[in-house]
Design a protein around this motif. Sequence first.
Motif, PDB file in Angstrom:
ATOM      1  N   VAL A 134      -5.524  -0.973  -7.297  1.00  0.00           N
ATOM      2  CA  VAL A 134      -4.600  -1.136  -6.174  1.00  0.00           C
ATOM      3  C   VAL A 134      -3.811  -2.429  -6.391  1.00  0.00           C
ATOM      4  N   VAL A 135      -2.490  -2.296  -6.541  1.00  0.00           N
ATOM      5  CA  VAL A 135      -1.617  -3.441  -6.809  1.00  0.00           C
ATOM      6  C   VAL A 135      -0.769  -3.706  -5.568  1.00  0.00           C
ATOM      7  N   PRO A 136      -1.028  -4.781  -4.834  1.00  0.00           N
ATOM      8  CA  PRO A 136      -0.177  -5.090  -3.686  1.00  0.00           C
ATOM      9  C   PRO A 136       1.267  -5.302  -4.130  1.00  0.00           C
ATOM     10  N   THR A 137       2.174  -4.567  -3.490  1.00  0.00           N
ATOM     11  CA  THR A 137       3.585  -4.622  -3.885  1.00  0.00           C
ATOM     12  C   THR A 137       4.461  -4.718  -2.635  1.00  0.00           C
ATOM     13  N   PRO A 138       4.438  -5.859  -1.968  1.00  0.00           N
ATOM     14  CA  PRO A 138       5.197  -6.013  -0.721  1.00  0.00           C
ATOM     15  C   PRO A 138       6.697  -6.072  -0.961  1.00  0.00           C
ATOM     16  N   GLY A 139       7.430  -5.919   0.137  1.00  0.00           N
ATOM     17  CA  GLY A 139       8.885  -6.007   0.099  1.00  0.00           C
ATOM     18  C   GLY A 139       9.578  -4.783   0.628  1.00  0.00           C
ATOM     19  N   HIS A 140       8.914  -3.633   0.543  1.00  0.00           N
ATOM     20  CA  HIS A 140       9.535  -2.382   0.999  1.00  0.00           C
ATOM     21  C   HIS A 140       8.996  -1.920   2.343  1.00  0.00           C
ATOM     22  N   ALA A 141       7.693  -2.065   2.561  1.00  0.00           N
ATOM     23  CA  ALA A 141       7.064  -1.567   3.785  1.00  0.00           C
ATOM     24  C   ALA A 141       5.757  -2.313   3.997  1.00  0.00           C
ATOM     25  N   PRO A 142       5.254  -2.352   5.231  1.00  0.00           N
ATOM     26  CA  PRO A 142       3.988  -3.043   5.483  1.00  0.00           C
ATOM     27  C   PRO A 142       2.850  -2.469   4.633  1.00  0.00           C
ATOM     28  N   GLY A 143       2.143  -3.341   3.952  1.00  0.00           N
ATOM     29  CA  GLY A 143       0.985  -2.909   3.187  1.00  0.00           C
ATOM     30  C   GLY A 143       1.285  -2.082   1.962  1.00  0.00           C
ATOM     31  N   ASP A 171      11.733  -4.600   7.031  1.00  0.00           N
ATOM     32  CA  ASP A 171      12.442  -5.327   8.095  1.00  0.00           C
ATOM     33  C   ASP A 171      11.660  -6.561   8.519  1.00  0.00           C
ATOM     34  N   THR A 172      11.393  -7.450   7.568  1.00  0.00           N
ATOM     35  CA  THR A 172      10.662  -8.676   7.846  1.00  0.00           C
ATOM     36  C   THR A 172      11.353  -9.841   7.161  1.00  0.00           C
ATOM     37  N   ASP A 173      11.153 -11.028   7.716  1.00  0.00           N
ATOM     38  CA  ASP A 173      11.661 -12.222   7.046  1.00  0.00           C
ATOM     39  C   ASP A 173      10.961 -12.366   5.693  1.00  0.00           C
ATOM     40  N   GLY A 174      11.728 -12.739   4.701  1.00  0.00           N
ATOM     41  CA  GLY A 174      11.148 -12.945   3.382  1.00  0.00           C
ATOM     42  C   GLY A 174      11.000 -11.700   2.548  1.00  0.00           C
ATOM     43  N   ALA A 175      11.546 -10.565   3.018  1.00  0.00           N
ATOM     44  CA  ALA A 175      11.374  -9.315   2.276  1.00  0.00           C
ATOM     45  C   ALA A 175      12.015  -9.384   0.890  1.00  0.00           C
ATOM     46  N   VAL A 176      13.172 -10.051   0.777  1.00  0.00           N
ATOM     47  CA  VAL A 176      13.837 -10.141  -0.524  1.00  0.00           C
ATOM     48  C   VAL A 176      12.960 -10.906  -1.509  1.00  0.00           C
ATOM     49  N   ASP A 177      12.422 -12.039  -1.075  1.00  0.00           N
ATOM     50  CA  ASP A 177      11.556 -12.823  -1.962  1.00  0.00           C
ATOM     51  C   ASP A 177      10.289 -12.048  -2.305  1.00  0.00           C
ATOM     52  N   ASP A 178       9.724 -11.350  -1.321  1.00  0.00           N
ATOM     53  CA  ASP A 178       8.552 -10.511  -1.600  1.00  0.00           C
ATOM     54  C   ASP A 178       8.878  -9.464  -2.648  1.00  0.00           C
ATOM     55  N   TYR A 179      10.036  -8.837  -2.512  1.00  0.00           N
ATOM     56  CA  TYR A 179      10.421  -7.769  -3.440  1.00  0.00           C
ATOM     57  C   TYR A 179      10.611  -8.332  -4.850  1.00  0.00           C
ATOM     58  N   ARG A 180      11.211  -9.510  -4.929  1.00  0.00           N
ATOM     59  CA  ARG A 180      11.392 -10.125  -6.251  1.00  0.00           C
ATOM     60  C   ARG A 180      10.041 -10.424  -6.907  1.00  0.00           C
ATOM     61  N   ARG A 181       9.111 -10.950  -6.125  1.00  0.00           N
ATOM     62  CA  ARG A 181       7.786 -11.233  -6.683  1.00  0.00           C
ATOM     63  C   ARG A 181       7.093  -9.941  -7.113  1.00  0.00           C
ATOM     64  N   THR A 182       7.284  -8.880  -6.333  1.00  0.00           N
ATOM     65  CA  THR A 182       6.722  -7.590  -6.705  1.00  0.00           C
ATOM     66  C   THR A 182       7.273  -7.116  -8.042  1.00  0.00           C
ATOM     67  N   LEU A 183       8.579  -7.212  -8.232  1.00  0.00           N
ATOM     68  CA  LEU A 183       9.169  -6.783  -9.505  1.00  0.00           C
ATOM     69  C   LEU A 183       8.594  -7.579 -10.675  1.00  0.00           C
ATOM     70  N   LYS A 184       8.418  -8.874 -10.486  1.00  0.00           N
ATOM     71  CA  LYS A 184       7.844  -9.700 -11.557  1.00  0.00           C
ATOM     72  C   LYS A 184       6.410  -9.276 -11.854  1.00  0.00           C
ATOM     73  N   ARG A 185       5.663  -8.972 -10.806  1.00  0.00           N
ATOM     74  CA  ARG A 185       4.279  -8.556 -11.020  1.00  0.00           C
ATOM     75  C   ARG A 185       4.214  -7.226 -11.765  1.00  0.00           C
ATOM     76  N   LEU A 218      19.307  -6.962  -6.092  1.00  0.00           N
ATOM     77  CA  LEU A 218      18.914  -7.962  -5.102  1.00  0.00           C
ATOM     78  C   LEU A 218      19.748  -9.227  -5.227  1.00  0.00           C
ATOM     79  N   ASP A 219      20.078  -9.614  -6.459  1.00  0.00           N
ATOM     80  CA  ASP A 219      20.940 -10.787  -6.651  1.00  0.00           C
ATOM     81  C   ASP A 219      22.311 -10.551  -6.016  1.00  0.00           C
ATOM     82  N   ASP A 220      22.886  -9.376  -6.258  1.00  0.00           N
ATOM     83  CA  ASP A 220      24.202  -9.066  -5.691  1.00  0.00           C
ATOM     84  C   ASP A 220      24.128  -8.974  -4.168  1.00  0.00           C
TER      85      ASP A 220
END
Length: 250
Positions: A134-143, A171-185, A218-220
Amino acid sequence: MLEQVAPRVWVTTSPTWLTTSTLVVDDDGACLLVDPTLTPADLVSLAAEVHGRGWHVAAAFSTHPHWDHVLWSDALPDVPRWATPAAAAASAATDLADLAATDLPGHRWDVVGGTTPLPPDTTELQWTGPRAVVVPTPGHAPGHASLHLPDDAVLVAGDLLSDVEVPLLDDTDGAVDDYRRTLKRLAELEVDVLVPGHGRVADAAETRRRVGTDHRYLDDLTAGVEPLDARLGDPRVRAEHERQAVGLGR
């Protein structure tokens, strides 16, 4: 119709939104069913094909609490339908059947929601088949969580790394940063076969390309630049992109 994409992994794709169901099949025919979709008829057909092959669904996993990823059918057995604690809680707090009827009218949604929260800090699904991390991958939806099958180098990504949808943000604060970290992971995982929740299965090279494409989107988006992204040619995806741009004040 099921299609084999790895020695122990099979998928079937609904024509609606190219929504993918995934089966991880053990040597004895026990199956882990991930995100079964999409219409009630699709689910009945999937159950019949599993039975016809002499397999049996032993457990299930929902990658996230959007209605099209928490579906089930009376044609499928009563087995654990795991999700992360946050995803299960979000699913229970939402009228998913109503959302399904709004987004895809004309169906009788008998079984939607009802996932079982995994114990906190679960890292692997406790089932009898191949390891499913199970790989936590935040940014798109809760959990939101993806499943990595390390013995087969397969990633079942949920609503990530799609060739038909741009990154759609929670729809949360920080979703873009979460998504970027997910992509890196995800880029750090060994992946020979990628199964997205929407879109086409990809090999290792295409997976790397999609990671880069999603970073550029995401950058654009955050810079207020119109993305040069072919996925925006779909009116539904374009509408979601414009909603996100407005939400970020662009």
